[in-house]
Write an enzyme that holds these catalytic residues in place. Structure first.
Site, PDB file in Angstrom:
ATOM      1  N   ASP A  49       0.928  -1.226   0.000  1.00 44.27           N
ATOM      2  CA  ASP A  49      -0.009  -0.032   0.052  1.00 44.27           C
ATOM      3  C   ASP A  49       0.895   1.199   0.123  1.00 44.27           C
ATOM      4  O   ASP A  49       0.764   2.110  -0.737  1.00 44.27           O
ATOM      5  CB  ASP A  49      -0.831  -0.027   1.302  1.00 44.27           C
ATOM      6  CG  ASP A  49      -1.863  -1.170   1.079  1.00 44.27           C
ATOM      7  OD1 ASP A  49      -3.209  -0.892   0.747  1.00 44.27           O
ATOM      8  OD2 ASP A  49      -1.756  -2.229   1.772  1.00 44.27           O
ATOM      9  N   GLU A  72      -5.368   6.905  -0.489  1.00 40.75           N
ATOM     10  CA  GLU A  72      -6.231   6.405   0.809  1.00 40.75           C
ATOM     11  C   GLU A  72      -5.053   6.591   1.957  1.00 40.75           C
ATOM     12  O   GLU A  72      -5.619   6.775   2.979  1.00 40.75           O
ATOM     13  CB  GLU A  72      -6.256   5.045   0.440  1.00 40.75           C
ATOM     14  CG  GLU A  72      -7.041   4.179   1.661  1.00 40.75           C
ATOM     15  CD  GLU A  72      -7.301   2.726   1.639  1.00 40.75           C
ATOM     16  OE1 GLU A  72      -7.865   2.131   2.301  1.00 40.75           O
ATOM     17  OE2 GLU A  72      -6.946   2.213   0.354  1.00 40.75           O
ATOM     18  N   THR A 120      -6.872  -5.038   0.654  1.00 40.92           N
ATOM     19  CA  THR A 120      -5.890  -5.261   1.398  1.00 40.92           C
ATOM     20  C   THR A 120      -5.880  -6.409   2.174  1.00 40.92           C
ATOM     21  O   THR A 120      -5.063  -7.142   2.597  1.00 40.92           O
ATOM     22  CB  THR A 120      -5.398  -4.044   2.344  1.00 40.92           C
ATOM     23  OG1 THR A 120      -4.985  -2.955   1.526  1.00 40.92           O
ATOM     24  CG2 THR A 120      -4.053  -4.291   3.163  1.00 40.92           C
ATOM     25  N   THR A 193     -20.049  -7.185  -0.523  1.00 37.08           N
ATOM     26  CA  THR A 193     -18.807  -7.198   0.446  1.00 37.08           C
ATOM     27  C   THR A 193     -18.708  -8.659   0.976  1.00 37.08           C
ATOM     28  O   THR A 193     -19.658  -9.248   1.284  1.00 37.08           O
ATOM     29  CB  THR A 193     -19.165  -6.218   1.767  1.00 37.08           C
ATOM     30  OG1 THR A 193     -18.086  -6.497   2.656  1.00 37.08           O
ATOM     31  CG2 THR A 193     -20.539  -6.540   2.320  1.00 37.08           C
ATOM     32  N   LYS A 222     -15.115  -6.118  -7.504  1.00 38.20           N
ATOM     33  CA  LYS A 222     -16.792  -6.178  -7.512  1.00 38.20           C
ATOM     34  C   LYS A 222     -17.104  -5.661  -9.039  1.00 38.20           C
ATOM     35  O   LYS A 222     -18.050  -6.223  -9.542  1.00 38.20           O
ATOM     36  CB  LYS A 222     -17.231  -5.747  -6.432  1.00 38.20           C
ATOM     37  CG  LYS A 222     -17.102  -6.759  -5.113  1.00 38.20           C
ATOM     38  CD  LYS A 222     -18.070  -6.406  -4.008  1.00 38.20           C
ATOM     39  CE  LYS A 222     -17.476  -5.331  -3.043  1.00 38.20           C
ATOM     40  NZ  LYS A 222     -16.137  -5.627  -2.118  1.00 38.20           N
ATOM     41  N   ASP A 245     -12.283   4.124  -3.580  1.00 37.92           N
ATOM     42  CA  ASP A 245     -12.591   2.948  -4.149  1.00 37.92           C
ATOM     43  C   ASP A 245     -13.642   2.827  -5.345  1.00 37.92           C
ATOM     44  O   ASP A 245     -13.410   1.654  -6.091  1.00 37.92           O
ATOM     45  CB  ASP A 245     -13.492   2.270  -2.813  1.00 37.92           C
ATOM     46  CG  ASP A 245     -12.651   2.073  -1.626  1.00 37.92           C
ATOM     47  OD1 ASP A 245     -11.389   1.649  -1.704  1.00 37.92           O
ATOM     48  OD2 ASP A 245     -13.680   2.132  -0.308  1.00 37.92           O
TER      49      ASP A 245
END
Length: 308
Positions: A49, A72, A120, A193, A222, A245
């Site tokens: 990240d 982020e 992550t 989710t 997704k 996101d």
């Protein structure tokens, strides 16, 4: 290249950076030490990240110093950043003509939204096909383009093949790197989710009458399932998703002719003066978007009223 419109140069740079980001992620996982840090509330951060965000934001800042960029991770940018700078632009992007309505966009109208490693938690658990790198481009608050890179696309293929896939697109240019496919007829597959479900999330999905529910990690992953026709819709009645996101996946989905909105059917606004979380939920589809919006119960929608 300097004669190309700003958005074409920005998209070109982002495509090049996504390939570099994928290599950084794969190199880090090979070391066996992910450098995991718990930011709290089941929110993990790894060395991947951190390194990928420094690569993407540091390089974009160097090439486009007047553009606003939101990442982020809360990181400092120092001399360490220099080792991550990327100069390669995608010539495939620059070979295309910019849509007329985006040719004259100025730097102060653009915000880039970066999730250096979406999924992550799944990354730390070895669910590598859930992982994406997200670089989204918004103009005057609207998602107009994006890059989604899957560093471990095909990682389970037999026989082994080249790892990684870059999908990029812009409204008016279409989507590249992925074939648009219609979802299977006679079914209603909804993705949502994997690890953040609650009665609101479950209630919204049930109301949409799924024949199957795919619970996977990563918003980017997704939305790609929707883009490829593997799922009919992504429905998430939660405040847990953030602007970084959804901006890149939305840009790609919209470039295909699809839609990504909140639970009320309203566009998500990508401006610096709005909350980073998507407080009114997310619904993404390639087709029949209004059907899903209308199926979500009003009592659930009322729990996600837009802030005054």
């Amino acid at each position: 290249m300097s004669s190309s419109p700003l958005l074409m140069r920005l998209l070109s740079a982002s495509v090049g950076l996504s390939h570099r980001a994928g290599k950084i992620i794969r190199d880090i996982i090979k070391t066996g030490d992910l450098g995991i840090h718990d930011k709290g509330f089941d929110d993990l951060q790894t060395e991947a990240d951190r390194s990928v965000q420094r690569c993407i934001i540091g390089s974009l800042q160097q090439h486009f110093p007047k553009i606003s960029i939101v990442g982020e991770e809360d990181l400092s940018y120092d001399s360490e950043m220099q080792k991550f700078l990327e100069k390669d632009f995608s010539q495939d992007v620059l070979a295309l003509n910019c849509p007329d309505n985006l040719k004259n966009v100025k730097e102060n109208e653009v915000i880039v939204w970066v999730d250096p490693l979406d999924g992550t938690k799944e990354f730390t658990q070895g669910l590598l096909d859930h992982v994406t790198v997200l670089i989204g481009i918004s103009v005057n608050g609207n998602a107009v383009g994006g890059v989604v890179y899957q560093p471990y696309y095909n990682y389970q293929a037999q026989p082994p093949t080249t790892l990684g896939r870059c999908i990029w697109g812009m409204v008016g240019l279409g989507t590249h790197g992925m074939e648009k496919k219609s979802p299977p007829e006679g079914k209603n597959i909804i993705t949502t989710t994997r690890s953040h479900s609650d009665p609101k999330v479950a209630g919204a999905i049930t109301a949409c009458e799924p024949t199957e529910v795919m619970r996977v990690g990563g918003a980017g992953h997704k939305v790609l399932l929707v883009c490829e026709g593997i799922a009919h819709a992504y429905v998430f009645a939660s405040k847990g998703c953030k602007k970084w996101d959804t901006c890149a996946p939305e840009g790609i989905l919209r470039a295909m002719g699809g839609s990504l909105t909140d639970l009320h059917g309203n566009d998500i606004v990508y401006r610096l003066d709005v909350p980073r979380p998507n407080l009114t939920g997310v619904v993404a589809t390639l087709e029949n978007h209004d059907w899903y919006i209308n199926k979500i119960p009003e009592d659930i929608k009322a729990l996600f009223a837009a802030p005054s």
